[in-house]
Design an enzyme around this catalytic site. Structure first.
Site, PDB file in Angstrom:
ATOM      1  N   CYS A  90      -5.847  11.882  -5.333  1.00 51.78           N
ATOM      2  CA  CYS A  90      -4.139  11.368  -4.833  1.00 51.78           C
ATOM      3  C   CYS A  90      -3.588  11.450  -6.009  1.00 51.78           C
ATOM      4  O   CYS A  90      -2.324  12.046  -6.651  1.00 51.78           O
ATOM      5  CB  CYS A  90      -4.106  10.485  -4.144  1.00 51.78           C
ATOM      6  N   TYR A 138       0.910  -1.126  -0.092  1.00 51.23           N
ATOM      7  CA  TYR A 138      -0.182   0.090  -0.227  1.00 51.23           C
ATOM      8  C   TYR A 138       0.902   1.317  -0.135  1.00 51.23           C
ATOM      9  O   TYR A 138       0.855   2.159   0.780  1.00 51.23           O
ATOM     10  CB  TYR A 138      -1.035  -0.063   1.095  1.00 51.23           C
TER      11      TYR A 138
END
Length: 412
Positions: free
Chosen positions: A369, A146
């Site tokens: 993002c 992640y």
């Protein structure tokens, strides 16, 4: 009054692309600049939204979209965020003047919001990382990395690029069999297991997420690596001992500016005199700023993306040498695009886990993002540190040996 102020803000802001905005009272206005930008149509359904957008654009637009009080024609969220982020990034000085004024106000309270003692840090981590493990399976690679992948070849799949990231970091750490390695913020254990399995290291991973802690230890047992890869549910500040290598991937963003000295002093304390540390984190290629309030409230409470100057200033107060700094620029944009596409492909399963509102929030998070990395001044820093000036080779040639790929394949 607020509609008038919003009109002034948008008139100043939109110099690329075209925005057709329908105000809550039905008034329609068009804001346009050059034709090389996005073309989107947005409707505001809540009379309070003009005021909220003027006061806090990030929060108001994010909340409005997730709640359905702001709708986009054809649900073109990518187009709206491309227009917004692209125009803010290209404004003179890096921001529209009104946006800089809002940033200045936010910065006043920055240290309060980023004060992360151990108890608060655990709560912040649980907010995001203790979500259902099934959610992360919907969009991450098989190893549950992640953080930013490393696309050494643009044609790589997400899984290949995440493998490349781990081995690129391992190369910078110069890991050898039997070395003690500390993984600060170990996630679901992927980096630690790779170092134990492929490089023969003795790994201790630490996390504040009970979900990650359980999965990491289970994975170590399933791989037969429990004697070489151990994961503990503790704060990095509680770790004791000495380590040959320290790695920290995607964790520094959660430390908080008031704790930067504690973080780097702890690395110095735990690192062997001939040791090497590698800090991999999101960074801003501009002066210090503040976190998007929407991201701070809904995604990463207590999180902050540092400027390189903020990191280096604190490192200089230790006895650590900054032996290498690498800036990964568009790698995270590509990573996030993969995540978004995978999430959308599995969105029905996400709805079953949560609901439609959660899915809208998660899409907003992933797209915002991605476009911040793609269009604004956000990057990834890999900072290599050592107490000794010559602990690593004097050139970067060691990172790219001709047989590196063959050696990795043999280890696998």
């Amino acid at each position: 009054m607020w509609a008038h102020l919003l009109h002034g803000f948008l008139t100043h802001l939109v110099h690329k692309g075209r925005l057709r905005l329908i105000y809550p009272d039905g008034t329609e206005r068009v804001y346009s600049g050059s034709t090389d930008g996005a073309d989107v149509a947005v409707t505001l359904h809540d009379p309070a939204l003009p005021r909220k957008i003027v006061m806090s654009p990030d929060m108001a637009v994010g909340e409005g979209y997730v709640d359905g009080r702001l709708t986009i024609e054809n649900d073109d969220l990518y187009g709206l965020l491309t227009l917004a982020i692209g125009n803010v990034a290209d404004a003179p000085g890096g921001d529209a003047p009104w946006h800089r004024q809002i940033e200045a106000l936010r910065r006043v309270g920055r240290w309060v919001t980023q004060f992360n003692p151990a108890s608060r840090a655990r709560t912040n981590v649980a907010h995001h990382y203790d979500l259902s493990g099934e959610l992360y399976d919907l969009f991450l690679d098989a190893d549950r990395q992640y953080s930013c992948a490393y696309f050494s070849d643009p044609a790589m799949t997400l899984d290949e690029a995440q493998e490349a990231k781990k081995h690129h970091i391992a190369a910078k750490l110069l890991v050898e069999p039997g070395m003690r390695v500390l993984d600060i913020g170990c996630g679901w254990g992927g980096m630690g297991l790779t170092l134990a399995r492929d490089y023969g290291a003795e790994v201790l991973g630490v996390t504040l997420s009970s979900e990650q802690h359980a999965i990491a230890n289970r994975r170590a047992a399933e791989a037969g690596l429990q004697d070489r890869a151990k994961f503990e549910l503790i704060d990095y500040r509680e770790v004791e001992g000495r380590f040959d290598r320290i790695v920290s991937i995607g964790m520094f963003e959660h430390v908080g500016v008031p704790h930067y000295h504690t973080y780097f002093n702890k690395i110095e304390e735990l690192l062997d005199p001939q040791g090497v540390a590698l800090v991999h984190c999101i960074g801003r290629a501009r002066p210090p700023g503040t976190t998007s309030p929407w991201i701070a409230k809904y995604i990463f409470p207590g999180g902050y993306v540092p400027a390189l100057s903020e990191m280096v200033r604190v490192i200089e107060d230790t006895d650590l040498y900054t032996t290498d700094v690498e800036v990964l620029r568009l790698h995270y944009a590509e990573t996030l695009k993969h995540w978004h596409d995978r999430f959308v492909a599995n969105i029905d399963k996400a709805r079953d886990l949560y609901d439609e509102k959660f899915c809208r929030m998660w899409r907003y998070y992933l797209i915002a993002c991605e476009l911040t990395f793609r269009l604004n001044r956000q990057v990834v820093f890999q900072v290599q540190l050592s107490p000794t000036k010559d602990a690593v080779p004097l050139t970067r040639d060691y990172l790219y040996p001709p047989d590196r790929g063959m050696e990795r394949q043999a280890a696998e």
